[in-house]
Design a protein around this motif. Structure first.
Motif, PDB file in Angstrom:
ATOM      1  N   THR A  72      -9.242   6.147  -4.220  1.00  0.00           N
ATOM      2  CA  THR A  72      -8.186   4.565  -3.654  1.00  0.00           C
ATOM      3  C   THR A  72      -8.083   4.046  -2.306  1.00  0.00           C
ATOM      4  O   THR A  72      -7.955   2.528  -2.345  1.00  0.00           O
ATOM      5  CB  THR A  72      -6.683   5.670  -4.062  1.00  0.00           C
ATOM      6  N   GLN A 132       0.457   3.365  -3.189  1.00  0.00           N
ATOM      7  CA  GLN A 132      -0.935   4.251  -3.192  1.00  0.00           C
ATOM      8  C   GLN A 132      -0.754   5.730  -3.776  1.00  0.00           C
ATOM      9  O   GLN A 132      -1.878   5.940  -4.786  1.00  0.00           O
ATOM     10  CB  GLN A 132      -0.579   4.525  -2.144  1.00  0.00           C
ATOM     11  N   ALA A 146       0.561  -1.128  -0.124  1.00  0.00           N
ATOM     12  CA  ALA A 146       0.016  -0.003  -0.414  1.00  0.00           C
ATOM     13  C   ALA A 146       0.670   1.182  -0.012  1.00  0.00           C
ATOM     14  O   ALA A 146       0.242   2.543  -0.809  1.00  0.00           O
ATOM     15  CB  ALA A 146      -0.960   0.278   1.406  1.00  0.00           C
TER      16      ALA A 146
END
Length: 169
Positions: free
Chosen positions: A39, A18, A14
């Protein structure tokens, strides 16, 4: 220990992806705050499938599919909503060079219907094949091709209109 490893692996993924996911989300929705929400929703959905994703090795592809389907579903249902936050997110600055062209293309992209926008983002921003795009959006390859052609034609028209307006100033 197994759960701790799973948590660590997901957190590393992540953190590493991201920003890229947020840029793709922005191209879909045209708003940085909605892109951040999209997201985060994508990452939450990925977390629930993380064990299976690691085994399959198709984590990035799964993320794009989840993001695109979530975007289309939310706009189809009209359920996107704003929620207040304590801090505003930082905006990435590592995009292509010509600011005028970027702004023109973004404005034109936002004027396209969500499905055309999703097809164009997956095909040309994410560089997916027709087959991958069709599978992600659950449509036929012929529909991807026709929506790509129509979306690009409309995008060209919109960019042309905008460039004409700029030249008259």
């Amino acid at each position: 220990m197994r759960e701790a490893t799973r948590e660590r692996e997901f957190r590393e993924y992540a953190e590493a992806r991201q920003a890229q996911l947020r840029r793709s989300a922005y191209l879909l929705c045209g708003d940085w705050y909605e892109a951040q929400d999209l997201t985060q929703t994508t990452l939450m959905k990925m977390y629930t499938a993380w064990g299976r994703l690691r085994r399959d090795g198709s984590v990035d592809a799964y993320a794009r599919v989840v993001m695109t389907r979530t975007y289309i579903d939310q706009h189809r249902k009209g359920r996107w909503r704003e929620e207040p936050v304590d801090e505003l997110p930082q905006h990435p600055c590592d995009e292509p060079s010509s600011p005028d062209l970027r702004l023109t293309l973004r404005a034109a992209l936002l004027r396209l219907p969500p499905r055309y926008r999703a097809v164009l983002v997956l095909r040309f921003w994410e560089d997916w094949s027709v087959e991958q795009t069709a599978e992600a959006l659950r449509i036929s390859t012929g529909t991807v091709k026709s929506q790509s052609a129509r979306g690009l034609n409309r995008l060209r028209e919109l960019v042309g209109e905008h460039m004409w307006e700029l030249s008259e100033r």
